[in-house]
Write a protein that holds these residues in place. Structure first.
Motif, PDB file in Angstrom:
ATOM      1  N   TYR A  28     -62.208 -73.408   9.427  1.00 31.66           N
ATOM      2  CA  TYR A  28     -61.145 -72.517  10.553  1.00 31.66           C
ATOM      3  C   TYR A  28     -62.183 -72.556  11.674  1.00 31.66           C
ATOM      4  O   TYR A  28     -63.554 -72.405  11.743  1.00 31.66           O
ATOM      5  N   LEU A  29     -61.382 -73.442  12.843  1.00 37.53           N
ATOM      6  CA  LEU A  29     -61.680 -74.357  14.367  1.00 37.53           C
ATOM      7  C   LEU A  29     -61.363 -73.310  15.072  1.00 37.53           C
ATOM      8  O   LEU A  29     -59.622 -73.566  14.959  1.00 37.53           O
ATOM      9  N   ARG A  30     -61.849 -72.979  16.203  1.00 37.56           N
ATOM     10  CA  ARG A  30     -60.659 -72.276  17.307  1.00 37.56           C
ATOM     11  C   ARG A  30     -60.748 -72.997  18.181  1.00 37.56           C
ATOM     12  O   ARG A  30     -61.934 -74.137  18.636  1.00 37.56           O
ATOM     13  N   LEU A  31     -59.899 -73.754  18.715  1.00 36.12           N
ATOM     14  CA  LEU A  31     -59.415 -75.237  19.954  1.00 36.12           C
ATOM     15  C   LEU A  31     -59.731 -75.284  21.344  1.00 36.12           C
ATOM     16  O   LEU A  31     -60.564 -75.464  21.521  1.00 36.12           O
ATOM     17  N   ARG A  32     -59.919 -73.777  21.700  1.00 37.12           N
ATOM     18  CA  ARG A  32     -60.225 -73.608  22.877  1.00 37.12           C
ATOM     19  C   ARG A  32     -61.993 -74.036  22.874  1.00 37.12           C
ATOM     20  O   ARG A  32     -62.143 -74.073  24.100  1.00 37.12           O
ATOM     21  N   GLN A  33     -62.759 -74.032  22.022  1.00 37.77           N
ATOM     22  CA  GLN A  33     -63.691 -74.690  21.851  1.00 37.77           C
ATOM     23  C   GLN A  33     -64.161 -75.672  22.422  1.00 37.77           C
ATOM     24  O   GLN A  33     -65.473 -76.336  22.057  1.00 37.77           O
ATOM     25  N   LEU A  34     -63.536 -76.427  21.493  1.00 38.91           N
ATOM     26  CA  LEU A  34     -63.878 -77.936  21.151  1.00 38.91           C
ATOM     27  C   LEU A  34     -63.483 -78.850  22.678  1.00 38.91           C
ATOM     28  O   LEU A  34     -62.819 -80.257  22.301  1.00 38.91           O
ATOM     29  N   ARG A  35     -63.806 -78.396  23.131  1.00 41.69           N
ATOM     30  CA  ARG A  35     -63.482 -79.937  24.202  1.00 41.69           C
ATOM     31  C   ARG A  35     -64.823 -81.051  24.153  1.00 41.69           C
ATOM     32  O   ARG A  35     -66.378 -80.241  23.615  1.00 41.69           O
ATOM     33  N   GLY A  36     -64.553 -81.701  23.698  1.00 43.67           N
ATOM     34  CA  GLY A  36     -65.258 -83.150  23.691  1.00 43.67           C
ATOM     35  C   GLY A  36     -65.618 -83.396  22.676  1.00 43.67           C
ATOM     36  O   GLY A  36     -66.650 -83.844  22.120  1.00 43.67           O
ATOM     37  N   ILE A  37     -65.229 -83.007  21.215  1.00 46.80           N
ATOM     38  CA  ILE A  37     -65.581 -83.075  19.797  1.00 46.80           C
ATOM     39  C   ILE A  37     -64.615 -84.128  19.545  1.00 46.80           C
ATOM     40  O   ILE A  37     -63.612 -84.323  19.972  1.00 46.80           O
ATOM     41  N   ARG A  38     -64.663 -85.292  18.835  1.00 45.35           N
ATOM     42  CA  ARG A  38     -64.056 -86.552  18.522  1.00 45.35           C
ATOM     43  C   ARG A  38     -64.835 -86.435  16.915  1.00 45.35           C
ATOM     44  O   ARG A  38     -64.326 -87.703  16.259  1.00 45.35           O
TER      45      ARG A  38
END
Length: 626
Positions: free
Chosen positions: A140-150
């Motif tokens: 479960y991931l909150r996309l608003r936190q995923l800046r720069g994640i590859r």
């Protein structure tokens, strides 16, 4: 076949022997995921300012309405159709071993995040029969936190697992490659900071199955991604009906105290101007708790009036809790002087790509630390950890904090102060150019609040709305906000209801919503509604008939006690027995109806299971022709 992601190599589908410590690492990862999810699903705040009263999601989660799209393998183009789901569990019906992309769509506040947190609870606690009961790993991931994640493995390590977790990124990647049963939930596509950038490609690759092709993926979003697989299964949430509201009150507010339940429901009936707002689960939840706990709860003249009361409760709760003169004085200053916050909110909403998240350091520089801390303590502003663009000397991640409003509607509330100020100071042409930046469908409450906060601003805003296509009925609602007096719109409402009222599938959602609210106001004020034609909207009612859901727009028509004639026109639609029974029960509860017509639909030869309803309609001489 989708092309492999250029960000992360596609999973190898050939059998590969498990690494030596695979089982041990899998157990560690599953246990730490469950530990992390527990901190999330046990921290539900029905009212943001009461931060010392947290609920487990399972104690407050109530199923609202949900619908799935059905068609010929694609939902692009014309001829789309929706069917109602009996339960949120019915979303996930694919056979094991056949990975699917799901899109869970709804407006803000309709419970997308709460529903996904219920999934994490079910998985973590082993609830049998739940959608992910047999999944080895739920991510479960909150996309608003995923800046720069590859990389999915990096996202899990940085944003889910506790810092004490012994697993390295390579270990997590290895587990994902060798585990057959993995489900991924990506929450908040519309809040993803790299939504329309090349850097956001990895998350798009997951959605389109170029990455993680062997895993089920659920995406929650306000609107459809620009690029999604045609085979994706699309579901949308439609909000709370009367039955769901009753269940929530009993489950989370008053228990089985029937008298208290009826008091809260009566307070909603006493406030028809809030009916549309309270279809949004988030705001009905706040309404229900406030209606139960606040003795001074009253009949509100407008949505602006209700929000004024609610914001006051936020500030008063802190003052009552602290009981310090200096804190009280400072609190009142912050409550009354929020020009910079209002300007910040307005700037964010008026951008082509709305900005509703800010870096903490920049926000404090603009608002002041005391002001920020106060609004954080009352629950208006929410702080979340995020990865900084920089790293430490040893290459470790640096963390920063990002700030958002508790809900976008609160952002609209503060932005409305700035809009009202602009409406007063700008001339008509300048204001028209400014308002073109603000879509009234997306920001209807921003417009309504601005009209309610400063009547002189409302006059100019209403004039603008009356000049745009489909804006006339919405302008009537803004007049109600502007004056706070239902009497000021009664003549307009009477005129509207004295002739045929159309709710058409080709109308904008704003026009449909405005029409429904005006009909509800007419019903609550005993104004006769001559005729309502529902055209091309695929209306359905649940078995209680407590409302009529329009599947084409996710809106619901409430019981209209003064409606005299209801016509349903859905060319080529085949209605089954259950659908017809629901509509009959809805009609029976509209006490003044004398005619119910179905045009251009194919109906069952005989309706079964509605004998008492048909008897009621016959006793009132309700006609189906002429």
């Amino acid at each position: 076949m989708p092309h492999p992601s250029k960000f992360e190599q596609k999973d190898n589908t050939k059998p590969i022997p498990h690494p030596p410590r695979y089982k041990e690492h899998l157990q560690i990862l599953a246990a730490d995921l469950k530990l992390a999810y527990k901190a999330l699903y046990e921290a539900i705040q029905p009212i943001p300012y009461i931060q010392d009263r947290l609920y487990c999601v399972d104690k407050v989660f109530i199923e609202g309405g949900s619908e799935k799209w059905v068609g010929e393998g694609t939902f692009r183009g014309k001829g789309t159709s929706w069917v109602r789901l009996e339960s949120y569990k019915d979303i996930y019906t694919n056979p094991p071993g056949k990975p699917v992309r799901y899109i869970l769509q709804a407006d803000p506040g309709f419970g997308k995040t709460t529903q996904t947190l219920q999934y994490t609870f079910n998985w973590s606690t082993g609830v049998k029969g739940s959608p992910f009961a047999d999944v080895q790993l739920l991510i479960y991931l909150r996309l608003r936190q995923l800046r720069g994640i590859r990389s999915l493995a990096i996202a899990i390590k940085r944003y889910i697992l506790p810092k004490s977790c012994s697993l390295e990124i390579a270990d997590i990647r290895e587990i994902l490659e060798h585990t057959k049963s993995v489900a991924i939930i990506l929450d908040g596509w519309d809040e993803y900071p790299e939504l329309d950038t090349e850097l956001g490609g990895y998350m798009r690759d997951i959605i389109t199955a170029r990455a993680s092709p062997n895993h089920d993926v659920t995406l929650t979003t306000r609107y459809l991604p620009k690029d999604f697989p045609a085979t994706a299964r699309r579901v949308r949430l439609t909000g709370f009906d009367d039955q769901a509201r009753d269940q929530y009150i009993r489950k989370a507010v008053v228990g089985d105290n029937d008298e208290a339940v009826e008091q809260i429901k009566q307070r909603l009936k006493d406030n028809p101007v809030l009916a549309d707002l309270c279809q949004v689960p988030l705001f009905f939840v706040m309404f229900a708790h406030l209606a139960h706990e606040k003795e001074e709860f009253k009949r509100f003249r407008s949505v602006t009036d209700f929000f004024t009361f609610m914001i006051k409760c936020f500030h008063e709760h802190l003052r009552n809790k602290v009981k310090d003169r200096n804190v009280e004085k400072q609190s009142r200053e912050y409550e009354g002087n929020h020009e910079e916050l209002s300007a910040l909110a307005y700037e964010g909403l008026s951008k082509p790509d709305q900005q509703i998240v800010w870096r903490k350091e920049a926000l404090i520089r603009r608002l002041g630390e005391g002001f920020y801390e106060h609004h954080k303590r009352i629950g208006m502003l929410v702080e979340e950890e995020a990865i900084n663009d920089q790293t430490t000397a040893d290459g470790s991640d640096m963390y920063t904090s990002e700030i958002r409003f508790y809900h976008k509607l609160f952002c609209e509330w503060y932005a409305a102060y700035r809009l009202a100020e602009l409406a007063v100071t700008l001339d008509e042409a300048e204001l028209s150019e400014e308002l073109k930046k603000l879509d009234p469908y997306d920001l209807q409450y921003l417009y309504r609040f601005a009209c309610g906060l400063r009547p002189e601003a409302g006059k100019k805003i209403i004039s603008y709305l009356q000049s745009i296509e489909g804006g006339e009925k919405f302008a009537v609602l803004c007049i109600l906000e502007q004056t706070g007096k239902v009497d000021d719109i009664m003549e307009t409402v009477r005129k509207l209801c004295s002739k045929q009222v159309n709710i058409h599938g080709i109308h904008t959602k704003l026009l449909q919503r405005s029409t429904i609210q005006l009909l509800d106001i007419a019903s609550s004020h005993k104004i006769p509604i001559t005729k309502v034609d529902i055209v091309g909207c695929s209306p359905v009612a649940d078995q209680s008939g407590s409302s009529l859901a329009l599947l084409s727009s996710q809106l619901s028509l409430p019981i209209l006690s003064t409606l005299q004639k209801l016509v349903i026109l859905d060319g080529g639609r085949r209605m089954d027995n259950t659908e017809v029974v629901g509509i009959l029960r809805y009609t029976a509860q509209c006490a003044a109806v004398k005619k119910l017509w179905f045009h251009w639909q194919t109906l069952p030869d005989r309706v079964q299971g509605a004998e008492s309803t048909l008897s009621t309609l016959r006793s009132r001489n309700v006609s189906d022709r002429g």
